[in-house]
Design an enzyme around this catalytic site. Sequence first.
Site, PDB file in Angstrom:
ATOM      1  N   CYS A  17     134.920  22.216 150.056  1.00  0.00           N
ATOM      2  CA  CYS A  17     134.486  23.377 150.939  1.00  0.00           C
ATOM      3  C   CYS A  17     133.180  24.122 150.698  1.00  0.00           C
ATOM      4  O   CYS A  17     132.838  24.842 149.753  1.00  0.00           O
ATOM      5  CB  CYS A  17     135.503  24.780 150.560  1.00  0.00           C
ATOM      6  N   CYS A  60     132.771  27.829 150.849  1.00  0.00           N
ATOM      7  CA  CYS A  60     133.324  28.443 149.865  1.00  0.00           C
ATOM      8  C   CYS A  60     132.306  28.371 148.688  1.00  0.00           C
ATOM      9  O   CYS A  60     131.905  29.396 148.009  1.00  0.00           O
ATOM     10  CB  CYS A  60     134.587  28.061 149.370  1.00  0.00           C
ATOM     11  N   ASP A  61     131.676  27.347 148.470  1.00  0.00           N
ATOM     12  CA  ASP A  61     130.888  27.075 147.021  1.00  0.00           C
ATOM     13  C   ASP A  61     129.497  26.631 147.267  1.00  0.00           C
ATOM     14  O   ASP A  61     128.819  26.585 146.213  1.00  0.00           O
ATOM     15  CB  ASP A  61     131.710  25.783 146.414  1.00  0.00           C
TER      16      ASP A  61
END
Length: 308
Positions: free
Chosen positions: A136, A139-140
């Site tokens: 992701c 997200c990261d």
Amino acid sequence: MAEYKTDLLIIGSGPAGYTAGIYAARAGINSLIVAGAQKGGQLTLSHEVENYPGFVEPLSGYDLMDRMQQQSSRQGVKVIDDEITEVDFFDHPFVCSSAGGNSFLSRAIIIATGASVRWLGLPSEQKYIGHGVSSCATCDGFFYKNKEVAVIGGGNSALEEALYLTNFVDKVYLIHRRHSFNAEHVLQKRLHENRKIIVIWNSVVDEVVGKEHPLEVTGVRVRNVKTDTIRHFDVSGIFVAIGHHPNTELFRHYLKMDSSGYLATKEDGCSTEIEGVYAAGDVCNPYRQAIIAAGCGAKAALEAIKFL
Ligand code: FAD
Ligand code: NAP
């Protein structure tokens, strides 16, 4: 721990689940959504959604799903943060039990459990998940500011992940096993115009390379499938974007599936072979688009309403 009795139980809180809930509530059907571990579904991982009708400007997948939840709540749908771990479709009313120790008795069921990340399956990949291997970028991605990363895959997700990462990183190696993408034209065009992205064609990951203390990724070993030559790239992060598999394991003993595990439905696209049990969204259709999942959710709800 509680026992819930309802007319319609919707398993899953992606676009299919919330839309089914909205339609059922408006028909006056007593219904419950069990949200599962990924509340809002896969779209919550998307940085920008540009193809969902009704929104002139792009919005984040998280925002879109938050709106769907609010809309379903406004119509009176109850959403429970829990995960179904067992089903019994042989008795009627159907019985489902959950990780939270709850049981749900329902006269009809809509399965909207969607799909989950597919990993490459290498031991070195599994070792570094959460330590440089991710699924992701939204997200990261931020953790890789000014670094170099690799993205694996050649579909819409991989191209979107690669493009998004260029907001932070210096360079993205996009590693794809063939010599053409199966992604939207507009994404391919943006990708080819972006000088931070280098495409490594006809190549697969042989090994994720890293350190032990602290556990972190330092590179990726890649094999060209045409020439068998091996190359090494120094990267700090590896984003795997090779697709998803349907979340249907729970239903294996009850419902027919195709060879890839997608639930089989009748001609209407949502009725299963058990009367009163319906499927909607990515769990049963190959289009895997939010608008289609939402449409299937509406259709499954209309069928369930007829049945009830
Ligand atoms: P999902 O969204 O997969 O939701 C499944 C739900 O089921 C989740 O809430 C999960 O928690 C729940 N669940 C699973 N198992 C259980 C259980 N045992 N008990 C209870 N609940 C359970 N589509 C577009 O149209 N436009 C885009 O721009 C776009 N971008 C995307 C970007 C990414 C990174 C990804 C991965 C997908 C993207 N898609 C996009 C595809 C889109 O997200 C999916 O088609 C859509 O989310 C499918 O909806 P769904 O409701 O069928 O399932
Ligand atoms: P996908 O379309 O199934 O593409 C998966 C990609 O990964 C393919 O290029 C595939 O290669 C490659 N791949 C699969 N297994 C592999 C392996 N073991 N090793 C190396 N490469 C592998 O999956 P997706 O991109 O996640 O998209 C899923 C669905 O969501 C699609 O329907 C897509 O349209 C939708 N989605 C839409 C948007 C959007 O509308 N903007 C954004 C994201 C996702 P091959 O090409 O060789 O098969």
